[in-house]
Design an enzyme around this catalytic site. Sequence first.
Site, PDB file in Angstrom:
ATOM      1  N   HIS A  37      -9.269   5.027 -10.467  1.00 27.03           N
ATOM      2  CA  HIS A  37      -9.689   6.474  -9.327  1.00 27.03           C
ATOM      3  C   HIS A  37      -9.598   7.922  -9.679  1.00 27.03           C
ATOM      4  O   HIS A  37     -10.046   8.871  -9.257  1.00 27.03           O
ATOM      5  CB  HIS A  37      -9.141   5.797  -8.031  1.00 27.03           C
ATOM      6  CG  HIS A  37      -9.627   6.520  -7.032  1.00 27.03           C
ATOM      7  ND1 HIS A  37      -8.999   6.070  -5.772  1.00 27.03           N
ATOM      8  CD2 HIS A  37     -10.809   7.315  -6.976  1.00 27.03           C
ATOM      9  CE1 HIS A  37     -10.014   6.491  -4.358  1.00 27.03           C
ATOM     10  NE2 HIS A  37     -11.147   6.930  -5.689  1.00 27.03           N
ATOM     11  N   ASP A  82      -8.340   3.802   0.562  1.00 24.35           N
ATOM     12  CA  ASP A  82      -7.965   3.629  -0.305  1.00 24.35           C
ATOM     13  C   ASP A  82      -6.649   3.144   0.601  1.00 24.35           C
ATOM     14  O   ASP A  82      -6.277   3.902   1.563  1.00 24.35           O
ATOM     15  CB  ASP A  82      -7.826   5.035  -1.120  1.00 24.35           C
ATOM     16  CG  ASP A  82      -6.736   4.905  -2.224  1.00 24.35           C
ATOM     17  OD1 ASP A  82      -5.640   3.852  -2.608  1.00 24.35           O
ATOM     18  OD2 ASP A  82      -8.016   4.640  -3.620  1.00 24.35           O
ATOM     19  N   HIS A 103      -3.893   3.649  -1.168  1.00 22.33           N
ATOM     20  CA  HIS A 103      -2.574   4.667  -0.626  1.00 22.33           C
ATOM     21  C   HIS A 103      -3.110   6.101  -0.974  1.00 22.33           C
ATOM     22  O   HIS A 103      -4.677   5.997  -1.179  1.00 22.33           O
ATOM     23  CB  HIS A 103      -2.937   4.473  -2.378  1.00 22.33           C
ATOM     24  CG  HIS A 103      -2.329   3.151  -2.985  1.00 22.33           C
ATOM     25  ND1 HIS A 103      -2.826   1.765  -3.712  1.00 22.33           N
ATOM     26  CD2 HIS A 103      -1.189   2.110  -3.035  1.00 22.33           C
ATOM     27  CE1 HIS A 103      -2.824   1.037  -4.205  1.00 22.33           C
ATOM     28  NE2 HIS A 103      -1.649   1.581  -3.599  1.00 22.33           N
ATOM     29  N   ASP A 135      -2.899   8.301  -2.842  1.00 22.06           N
ATOM     30  CA  ASP A 135      -3.425   9.483  -3.927  1.00 22.06           C
ATOM     31  C   ASP A 135      -3.037  10.834  -3.536  1.00 22.06           C
ATOM     32  O   ASP A 135      -3.939  11.722  -4.039  1.00 22.06           O
ATOM     33  CB  ASP A 135      -4.879   9.327  -4.118  1.00 22.06           C
ATOM     34  CG  ASP A 135      -5.043   7.402  -4.499  1.00 22.06           C
ATOM     35  OD1 ASP A 135      -3.914   6.514  -4.908  1.00 22.06           O
ATOM     36  OD2 ASP A 135      -6.045   7.052  -5.365  1.00 22.06           O
ATOM     37  N   HIS A 151      -4.669   8.375 -11.941  1.00 21.28           N
ATOM     38  CA  HIS A 151      -5.228   7.729 -10.722  1.00 21.28           C
ATOM     39  C   HIS A 151      -4.607   7.271  -8.796  1.00 21.28           C
ATOM     40  O   HIS A 151      -5.222   7.561  -8.235  1.00 21.28           O
ATOM     41  CB  HIS A 151      -5.593   6.486 -11.337  1.00 21.28           C
ATOM     42  CG  HIS A 151      -4.846   5.445 -10.778  1.00 21.28           C
ATOM     43  ND1 HIS A 151      -5.204   4.218 -10.422  1.00 21.28           N
ATOM     44  CD2 HIS A 151      -3.287   5.403 -10.205  1.00 21.28           C
ATOM     45  CE1 HIS A 151      -4.172   2.915 -11.023  1.00 21.28           C
ATOM     46  NE2 HIS A 151      -2.854   3.939 -10.709  1.00 21.28           N
ATOM     47  N   ASP A 167     -11.731   3.388  -2.916  1.00 21.11           N
ATOM     48  CA  ASP A 167     -11.172   2.296  -3.742  1.00 21.11           C
ATOM     49  C   ASP A 167     -11.000   1.082  -3.426  1.00 21.11           C
ATOM     50  O   ASP A 167     -11.063   1.107  -2.527  1.00 21.11           O
ATOM     51  CB  ASP A 167      -9.764   2.649  -3.658  1.00 21.11           C
ATOM     52  CG  ASP A 167      -9.221   2.204  -4.947  1.00 21.11           C
ATOM     53  OD1 ASP A 167      -8.998   1.104  -5.348  1.00 21.11           O
ATOM     54  OD2 ASP A 167      -8.241   2.935  -5.705  1.00 21.11           O
ATOM     55  N   ASP A 198      -9.147  -1.386  -3.658  1.00 15.93           N
ATOM     56  CA  ASP A 198      -8.133  -1.824  -3.623  1.00 15.93           C
ATOM     57  C   ASP A 198      -7.810  -1.815  -1.735  1.00 15.93           C
ATOM     58  O   ASP A 198      -6.742  -2.004  -1.637  1.00 15.93           O
ATOM     59  CB  ASP A 198      -6.927  -1.613  -3.908  1.00 15.93           C
ATOM     60  CG  ASP A 198      -7.118  -0.163  -4.289  1.00 15.93           C
ATOM     61  OD1 ASP A 198      -7.330   0.699  -2.687  1.00 15.93           O
ATOM     62  OD2 ASP A 198      -6.016   0.434  -5.000  1.00 15.93           O
ATOM     63  N   GLU A 208     -12.009   1.074  -9.470  1.00 18.38           N
ATOM     64  CA  GLU A 208     -10.806   0.421  -9.296  1.00 18.38           C
ATOM     65  C   GLU A 208     -11.113  -1.564  -9.361  1.00 18.38           C
ATOM     66  O   GLU A 208     -10.106  -2.479  -9.449  1.00 18.38           O
ATOM     67  CB  GLU A 208      -9.855   0.821  -8.743  1.00 18.38           C
ATOM     68  CG  GLU A 208      -9.258   2.235  -7.940  1.00 18.38           C
ATOM     69  CD  GLU A 208      -8.638   2.014  -9.310  1.00 18.38           C
ATOM     70  OE1 GLU A 208      -7.801   1.075  -9.997  1.00 18.38           O
ATOM     71  OE2 GLU A 208      -7.533   3.098 -10.033  1.00 18.38           O
TER      72      GLU A 208
END
Length: 328
Positions: A119, A142, A144, A146, A159, A232, A234, A277
């Site tokens: 990412h 995402d 997260h 980030d 990332h 992302d 994830d 990812e």
Amino acid sequence: MALRGTLSRLLRTQFSTTCQNRTHSVAVLGAPFSKGQKRRGVEHGPKAIRDAGLIERLSNLDYPVHDFGDLSFQNLDKDEPYMQVPFPRSVGRANKLLSEAVGSAVASGHTTVMLGGDHSLAIGSVEGHARQCPDLCLIWVDAHADINTPLTSPSGNLHGQSVAFMLKELQNKVRQLTHFTVLSPHSDILKELGIQCFTMRDIDRLGIQRVMEVTLDHLLSRKQRPIHLSFDIDAMDPSLAPATGTPVNGGLTYREGIWITEEIHNTGLLSVMDLVEVNPVLGASREAVEVTASLAVDIIASSLGQSRQGGPIAQTQTLKDDTEQLRL
């Protein structure tokens, strides 16, 4: 549920003049890059997504698809870390190359799909888009935020710092990296970006439909702009996307993830999309890799207009044992 009524019509009619002349075609760019983090394998993400049938799926939609293949990233002999940040020069060079490629695709009139890779590539993808459409709005999906900086990141991995490069308020926190990277942060890029953040607790409390309504209403209130979606994998629950580097339990369900992308498509404003990812090396089995890559194809296709045909219920059920082993 699809977005309907006055809001949907307004979103379509108030599209920014900067990018409104784009033709109905899709450009696919592969970015096989992994140096924004330390785990090997994510550089194989573009191939895994293509092997899962992406180009064929998109070709069944109503516009031509141009697959421009994968970018070629240079391996640097010396790329010493800065503080805890690994591979700063490599990430900078990769993002500069990607920025130019995305900007060229957008300038040619294509809705652009960038396949990562990790990412950290969003730094270049968003920058290249913003140089053509400086009034864009960014939707970041995402597990997260980030939004770490070199001073706050526990791992140093870039990332997990991508958003920090895009926020004017954090430029003094990431400017120290400009000597080590070719791509420098640009305080004028996305300087008017409005931040609307939601945690999983918000999604649990409000529901994904309300979160998206608030998000899109926020975009509308800012005199609607072309959308950059950075997704992302994830963000999805690990039972659905086990082959990724930083899975988080309690992620989005299939219905929630696809609903987000359907709503974005319904605005008629999607200009660039990142899907990042997917890491085939981290799948506990071949099936885990295939189901993750297939989910990536579903997410991309629904962003571009594919109607929902049900989630991968049977596949998800068979992956439970493998996923539990992966978590241990």
